[in-house]
Design a protein around this motif. Sequence first.
Motif, PDB file in Angstrom:
ATOM      1  N   ARG A  14      -3.046   7.622   3.858  1.00 24.85           N
ATOM      2  CA  ARG A  14      -4.219   6.822   4.220  1.00 24.85           C
ATOM      3  C   ARG A  14      -3.901   5.963   5.437  1.00 24.85           C
ATOM      4  NH1 ARG A  14      -4.227   2.865  -0.986  1.00 24.85           N
ATOM      5  NH2 ARG A  14      -3.191   4.614  -1.932  1.00 24.85           N
ATOM      6  N   ASP A  15      -4.898   5.652   6.234  1.00 23.95           N
ATOM      7  CA  ASP A  15      -4.718   4.888   7.468  1.00 23.95           C
ATOM      8  C   ASP A  15      -4.248   3.460   7.218  1.00 23.95           C
ATOM      9  OD1 ASP A  15      -5.527   7.072   8.940  1.00 23.95           O
ATOM     10  OD2 ASP A  15      -7.608   6.385   9.130  1.00 23.95           O
ATOM     11  N   GLU A  16      -4.648   2.878   6.113  1.00 22.58           N
ATOM     12  CA  GLU A  16      -4.353   1.475   5.812  1.00 22.58           C
ATOM     13  C   GLU A  16      -2.849   1.190   5.743  1.00 22.58           C
ATOM     14  OE1 GLU A  16      -5.571  -1.811   2.412  1.00 22.58           O
ATOM     15  OE2 GLU A  16      -5.759   0.314   1.944  1.00 22.58           O
ATOM     16  N   SER A  17      -2.078   2.114   5.205  1.00 19.11           N
ATOM     17  CA  SER A  17      -0.646   1.872   4.994  1.00 19.11           C
ATOM     18  C   SER A  17       0.140   1.739   6.291  1.00 19.11           C
ATOM     19  CB  SER A  17      -0.063   2.963   4.101  1.00 19.11           C
ATOM     20  OG  SER A  17      -0.775   3.029   2.890  1.00 19.11           O
ATOM     21  N   PRO A  18       0.052   2.698   7.230  1.00 17.30           N
ATOM     22  CA  PRO A  18       0.779   2.509   8.488  1.00 17.30           C
ATOM     23  C   PRO A  18       0.235   1.344   9.308  1.00 17.30           C
ATOM     24  CG  PRO A  18      -0.360   4.635   8.481  1.00 17.30           C
ATOM     25  CD  PRO A  18      -0.534   4.035   7.127  1.00 17.30           C
ATOM     26  N   ALA A  19      -1.055   1.050   9.170  1.00 18.24           N
ATOM     27  CA  ALA A  19      -1.619  -0.113   9.881  1.00 18.24           C
ATOM     28  C   ALA A  19      -0.995  -1.404   9.356  1.00 18.24           C
ATOM     29  CB  ALA A  19      -3.137  -0.146   9.728  1.00 18.24           C
ATOM     30  N   LEU A  20      -0.742  -1.464   8.061  1.00 18.71           N
ATOM     31  CA  LEU A  20      -0.086  -2.628   7.456  1.00 18.71           C
ATOM     32  C   LEU A  20       1.333  -2.785   8.014  1.00 18.71           C
ATOM     33  CD1 LEU A  20      -0.889  -4.687   5.229  1.00 18.71           C
ATOM     34  CD2 LEU A  20       0.300  -3.193   3.606  1.00 18.71           C
TER      35      LEU A  20
ATOM     36  N   ARG B  81       0.846  -1.185   0.000  1.00 14.15           N
ATOM     37  CA  ARG B  81       0.000   0.000   0.000  1.00 14.15           C
ATOM     38  C   ARG B  81       0.886   1.241   0.000  1.00 14.15           C
ATOM     39  NH1 ARG B  81      -2.897  -3.295  -1.470  1.00 14.15           N
ATOM     40  NH2 ARG B  81      -4.890  -3.953  -0.616  1.00 14.15           N
ATOM     41  N   ILE B  82       0.531   2.189  -0.861  1.00 14.26           N
ATOM     42  CA  ILE B  82       1.283   3.433  -0.967  1.00 14.26           C
ATOM     43  C   ILE B  82       1.191   4.197   0.354  1.00 14.26           C
ATOM     44  CG2 ILE B  82       1.416   5.658  -2.156  1.00 14.26           C
ATOM     45  CD1 ILE B  82       0.321   4.262  -4.645  1.00 14.26           C
ATOM     46  N   LEU B  83       2.304   4.775   0.761  1.00 21.09           N
ATOM     47  CA  LEU B  83       2.359   5.594   1.977  1.00 21.09           C
ATOM     48  C   LEU B  83       1.997   7.028   1.605  1.00 21.09           C
ATOM     49  CD1 LEU B  83       5.548   3.921   3.348  1.00 21.09           C
ATOM     50  CD2 LEU B  83       3.348   4.002   4.553  1.00 21.09           C
ATOM     51  N   ASP B  84       0.697   7.256   1.410  1.00 21.11           N
ATOM     52  CA  ASP B  84       0.214   8.561   0.958  1.00 21.11           C
ATOM     53  C   ASP B  84      -0.697   9.229   1.978  1.00 21.11           C
ATOM     54  OD1 ASP B  84      -2.007   6.952   0.771  1.00 21.11           O
ATOM     55  OD2 ASP B  84      -2.359   7.300  -1.363  1.00 21.11           O
TER      56      ASP B  84
END
Length: 161
Positions: free
Chosen positions: A145-151, A140-143
């Motif tokens: 969005r919450d999903e990326s740091p959660a990953l 997931r792109i680090l842009d």
Amino acid sequence: MSDERLSALEARLQVLEDERDIARLIAAYGPLVDAGAAQEVAALWTDDGVYDVDEVYLEGIESIAKMVESSAHQAWIRGGCAHVVGPPRITVDGDEAVAVCHSLMVVHTEAGFVVRRATANHWQLRRTAAGWRATIRTNRILDGRDESPALLASGARGQRP
């Protein structure tokens, strides 16, 4: 050395060897994908492996190989690109493992080299007869969005997303 101590030492050595083998597998991705080595890239996954990227969901090694062979990917190679994968944080649990790392896609432009994307990478891996292989890689792109740091956090904790 007692049998108990020897067994404990062997177990510790096995984990270190597993971590080394997984780190080598992950480190192989960038050079192989930038070389256009489609079959070798695909061989990093199990036959039914998944590569889940923001723009595309690939299931099975044939799909992964076709991505590398695609005209879009070949254009990146011809233009000059580097998939740079950072050192992974690896958690081994028997014959299963989780790893997390960052990756950068650096491309050559008329102005020089620029980072096209910075990505969170979460790898799920399994020991096979052929060695460690990825079963699911989620990027997931680090842009923002919450999903990326959660990953990243789940992988750093040795968890699946």
